[in-house]
Motif scaffolding. Structure first.
Motif, short mmCIF file in Angstrom:
data_model
loop_
_atom_site.label_atom_id
_atom_site.label_comp_id
_atom_site.label_asym_id
_atom_site.label_seq_id
_atom_site.Cartn_x
_atom_site.Cartn_y
_atom_site.Cartn_z
N ALA A 91 0.82 -1.21 0.00
CA ALA A 91 0.00 0.00 0.00
C ALA A 91 0.85 1.26 0.00
N HIS A 92 1.91 1.28 0.81
CA HIS A 92 2.76 2.48 0.87
C HIS A 92 3.44 2.74 -0.48
N GLY A 93 3.93 1.68 -1.11
CA GLY A 93 4.56 1.85 -2.42
C GLY A 93 3.58 2.33 -3.46
N LEU A 94 2.34 1.85 -3.43
CA LEU A 94 1.33 2.32 -4.38
C LEU A 94 1.00 3.78 -4.14
N ARG A 95 0.94 4.19 -2.89
CA ARG A 95 0.67 5.60 -2.60
C ARG A 95 1.77 6.49 -3.15
N ARG A 96 2.99 5.98 -3.15
CA ARG A 96 4.11 6.76 -3.69
C ARG A 96 4.34 6.51 -5.18
N ARG A 97 3.40 5.81 -5.80
CA ARG A 97 3.41 5.59 -7.25
C ARG A 97 4.61 4.76 -7.71
N LYS A 98 5.08 3.85 -6.88
CA LYS A 98 6.23 3.03 -7.23
C LYS A 98 5.84 1.97 -8.26
N ARG A 99 6.67 1.86 -9.30
CA ARG A 99 6.37 0.95 -10.40
C ARG A 99 6.40 -0.51 -9.93
N ARG A 100 7.35 -0.85 -9.09
CA ARG A 100 7.46 -2.25 -8.67
C ARG A 100 6.31 -2.64 -7.76
N ALA A 101 5.82 -1.72 -6.95
CA ALA A 101 4.64 -2.02 -6.13
C ALA A 101 3.42 -2.26 -7.02
N TRP A 102 3.30 -1.49 -8.09
CA TRP A 102 2.19 -1.68 -9.04
C TRP A 102 2.27 -3.07 -9.67
N ARG A 103 3.47 -3.45 -10.09
CA ARG A 103 3.62 -4.77 -10.72
C ARG A 103 3.24 -5.88 -9.75
N ALA A 104 3.67 -5.77 -8.50
CA ALA A 104 3.35 -6.80 -7.52
C ALA A 104 1.85 -6.87 -7.27
N ALA A 105 1.19 -5.70 -7.18
CA ALA A 105 -0.26 -5.70 -6.94
C ALA A 105 -1.02 -6.28 -8.12
N VAL A 106 -0.56 -5.98 -9.34
CA VAL A 106 -1.21 -6.53 -10.53
C VAL A 106 -1.12 -8.05 -10.56
N LEU A 107 -0.02 -8.61 -10.05
CA LEU A 107 0.10 -10.07 -9.99
C LEU A 107 -0.67 -10.66 -8.80
N LEU A 108 -0.69 -9.94 -7.70
CA LEU A 108 -1.31 -10.48 -6.49
C LEU A 108 -2.83 -10.56 -6.58
N LEU A 109 -3.47 -9.54 -7.10
CA LEU A 109 -4.93 -9.51 -7.13
C LEU A 109 -5.53 -10.63 -8.00
N PRO A 110 -5.04 -10.86 -9.21
CA PRO A 110 -5.58 -12.01 -9.97
C PRO A 110 -5.29 -13.34 -9.29
N ALA A 111 -4.14 -13.47 -8.62
CA ALA A 111 -3.85 -14.72 -7.92
C ALA A 111 -4.84 -14.94 -6.79
N GLY A 112 -5.17 -13.87 -6.06
CA GLY A 112 -6.16 -14.01 -5.00
C GLY A 112 -7.53 -14.34 -5.54
N ALA A 113 -7.90 -13.72 -6.67
CA ALA A 113 -9.20 -14.01 -7.28
C ALA A 113 -9.27 -15.45 -7.77
N ALA A 114 -8.18 -15.92 -8.39
CA ALA A 114 -8.17 -17.30 -8.88
C ALA A 114 -8.27 -18.29 -7.71
N ALA A 115 -7.57 -18.00 -6.61
CA ALA A 115 -7.64 -18.89 -5.45
C ALA A 115 -9.04 -18.91 -4.87
N GLN A 116 -9.67 -17.75 -4.81
CA GLN A 116 -11.02 -17.69 -4.27
C GLN A 116 -12.01 -18.47 -5.15
N PHE A 117 -11.86 -18.33 -6.45
CA PHE A 117 -12.76 -19.06 -7.34
C PHE A 117 -12.51 -20.56 -7.23
N ALA A 118 -11.26 -20.98 -7.08
CA ALA A 118 -10.95 -22.41 -7.00
C ALA A 118 -11.46 -23.03 -5.71
N TYR A 119 -11.36 -22.28 -4.58
CA TYR A 119 -11.76 -22.86 -3.30
C TYR A 119 -13.22 -22.59 -2.94
#
Length: 609
Positions: A91-119
């Motif tokens: 969250a702190h990196g996204l608030r500071r507009r950090k590119r690497r934080a954005w990349r990690a969030a873009v990967l994390l959210l679909p992974a969480g959605a896929a896990a939720q749909f699977a379980y």
């Protein structure tokens, strides 16, 4: 006092005419990054709560929590914790507009959605995850900030902090299932269970039903996160803090030779733990250091005032590129006017600099009675003083002075940033002035008869600025007063017409608050400053400077927003050495030896100019 100038500068400072002025704004948080960061914080907290507290899943928040990334079985609790902790970290990196934080969030959210749909086979959860992902993808250009200076030592700090956080959170996880606990395990047993669980082993605490699996998977997830983040920080590429190169230092010295008389803090720009940006013409520069995400400059820009706007623009561009918070500590009134005019920032009076004009100084008169008596008493005790340029000292004597100054420092870290050079006796600093006190009657110590040292840096061709004051703790009180008087009395033969002493923070508030008729608010403010002086020498520095009857020159802090002031203040305290967040000395990597500036480099800079 606040300064904001939108038109031409006053006081004879030329403004830019004949073209449209470009107003640069500081990198204040954008709406989209701020909203995304808050959403990630909320999702992270809900995920952590859902994974830790069993009752949370059956509360009124259940209808919302069950559609957020993560699932709530033994596997799902671990996934929920992982997603929550990672989103909180991002969250702190996204608030500071950090590119690497954005990349990690873009990967994390679909992974969480896929896990939720699977379980859980939850379509709504997938939709909400996608809804949170949509603004990240749509506004990806907002998240372009470059990395901060960093080193692999942050891996150790991450291990310690994440390990402590995992231990605390693990104790909560173990304890919230008390109704299913078999027996009554002690606190030591629970801590042991957490420690075993973090590394993937079964501990001494047991539960009825599937709760043991839930707790085991949750503790394993915390241990996995601690290990993975530590390994990532240990092996990611380094982005070391910028340092002043020889060429940069040579160019700065050329600018100081031409314009160094304008600002008493100009020579401190040559600290080698600072970085520098130059104007497009190369006729002006701003030096800075990045501390806790704050891009901290000190004093006025170096060089021609006409070229200051170009250097300031480069400074602001660099701040925006990295999403750093821009700030300037200790600039003059002229500097504050230029900064506020060119950037739209604000300026706040921070304190006053004590400047003594040599021609007006005298020990006679009632106002100087205390200083005069102290100096006479010390001289009668057998002390003598010597005031010389650095270039006139031999290497052996310089080495003794360096060692004595290091030994007499009194703190583990070197203090000073805006008014400290950070070195003594460098071959390139031959114009620096050094005043020493000696007492030949005493038995020679480790540094001979040396008892106190004052070091001054050049302030143009006819001035010096106080850098440091060090004395032997066993010497008589009044060494600093003695050496300042000696420096003032020796100044005419050295061609020095003005001496800048210490900076007195909030000097005007202290002075006005003790006068008759001061209001309750001003008296309360002065009382707070006196209380803080127990740790930060606010009042003592003011009273020490006032002994020499100086003229007071106001200094300002320049900032983007009032909400940034606490962060800027904390960063300034770190830079000045009052707050030390470094690793313990035994764990620090040995620092490289200071780099001397060679005369050849200086000559190259002169020829290039």
């Amino acid at each position: 006092m606040s300064v904001r100038v939108d038109g031409e500068l006053s006081g004879g400072v030329p403004g830019r005419t004949g073209r449209t002025r470009r107003v640069l704004r500081g990198p204040s948080p954008e709406a989209v990054p701020t909203l995304v960061a808050r959403a990630c914080t909320l999702v992270g907290l809900l995920d952590v709560a859902a994974g830790v507290f069993p009752r949370f899943r059956h509360s009124r928040m259940h209808a919302l929590a069950e559609v957020l990334p993560g699932a709530f079985g033994p596997f799902a609790a671990a996934l929920s914790l992982s997603a929550g902790v990672l989103l909180l970290l991002l969250a702190h990196g996204l608030r500071r507009r950090k590119r690497r934080a954005w990349r990690a969030a873009v990967l994390l959210l679909p992974a969480g959605a896929a896990a939720q749909f699977a379980y859980r086979h939850s379509v709504i959860g997938v939709v909400l995850s996608a809804a949170l992902l949509a603004p990240l993808l749509r506004h990806r250009d907002e998240f372009a900030a470059l990395p901060d200076p960093r080193s692999r030592w942050r891996a150790l700090a991450n291990f310690v902090l994440m390990g402590a956080g995992s231990l605390v959170l693990g104790l909560v996880i173990v304890s919230v299932h008390e109704d299913r606990m078999i027996g009554d395990p002690s606190l030591a047993d629970r801590i042991s269970h957490v420690l075993y669980g973090l590394i993937g082993f079964e501990g001494p605490v047991d539960y009825a039903g599937p709760t043991s699996w839930t707790v085991a998977f949750s503790l394993g997830a915390l241990g996995w996160l601690t290990a993975v983040t530590t390994i990532y920080l240990a092996f990611r590429p380094e982005h070391p803090a910028a340092r002043l190169t020889e060429d940069d230092e040579a160019r700065l010295r050329v600018l100081l030779d031409k314009h160094g008389g304008r600002d008493s803090l100009g020579h401190f720009a040559l600290r080698r733990d600072k970085a520098v940006v130059f104007s497009p013409s190369g006729k002006a520069a701003v030096t800075y250091r990045v501390v806790s995400g704050v891009m901290l400059a000190s004093g006025d820009p170096i060089g021609d005032v006409e070229a200051w706007p170009g250097a300031i623009e480069r400074f602001m561009d660099e701040a925006r590129a990295h999403s750093w918070t821009p700030a300037v500590m200790g600039c003059s009134e002229t500097g504050g006017e230029v900064w506020t005019r060119e950037t739209g920032l604000d300026a706040l009076e921070l304190g006053d600099e004590a400047v003594v004009d040599v021609a007006d100084f005298s020990l006679s008169g009632r106002a100087m009675r205390n200083v005069r008596q102290m100096v006479k008493r010390i001289e009668r005790a057998g002390y003598e003083t010597r005031v010389r340029r650095i270039r006139d000292l031999g290497e052996g004597e310089l080495e003794r002075i360096r060692n004595a100054a290091e030994d007499w420092r009194g703190t583990d870290t070197e203090r000073g940033f805006s008014m400290a050079l950070g070195r003594i006796g460098d071959p390139s600093d031959g114009d620096c002035l050094i005043a020493t006190a000696h007492k030949a009657d005493d038995p020679p110590g480790p540094y001979g008869d040396l008892k106190a040292v004052l070091h001054f840096v050049p302030w143009g061709p006819d001035g010096v600025s106080l850098d440091l004051m060090r004395r032997d703790r066993a010497a008589d009180p009044g060494m600093n007063e003695l050496l300042i008087v000696a420096a003032l009395q020796a100044s005419p033969r050295l061609g020095i017409e003005r001496i800048s002493l210490n900076f007195a923070m909030f000097r005007s508030a202290l002075a006005r608050g003790e006068k008759i008729g001061a209001g309750p608010v001003l008296r309360a403010w002065r009382g707070l400053l006196v209380f803080l002086s127990r740790w930060f020498q606010i009042e003592s520095l003011y009273k020490f400077n006032a002994k020499f009857q100086p003229r007071w020159e106001p200094r300002f802090v320049v900032y983007a927003s009032s909400r940034d002031l606490p962060r800027i203040g904390f960063a300034a305290m770190q830079a000045e050495g009052f707050v030390n967040l470094a690793l313990p000395r035994v764990l620090r990597r040995r620092a490289p030896a200071p780099r001397p500036c060679t005369h050849a480099a200086a000559e190259r800079g002169v020829r290039a100019a």
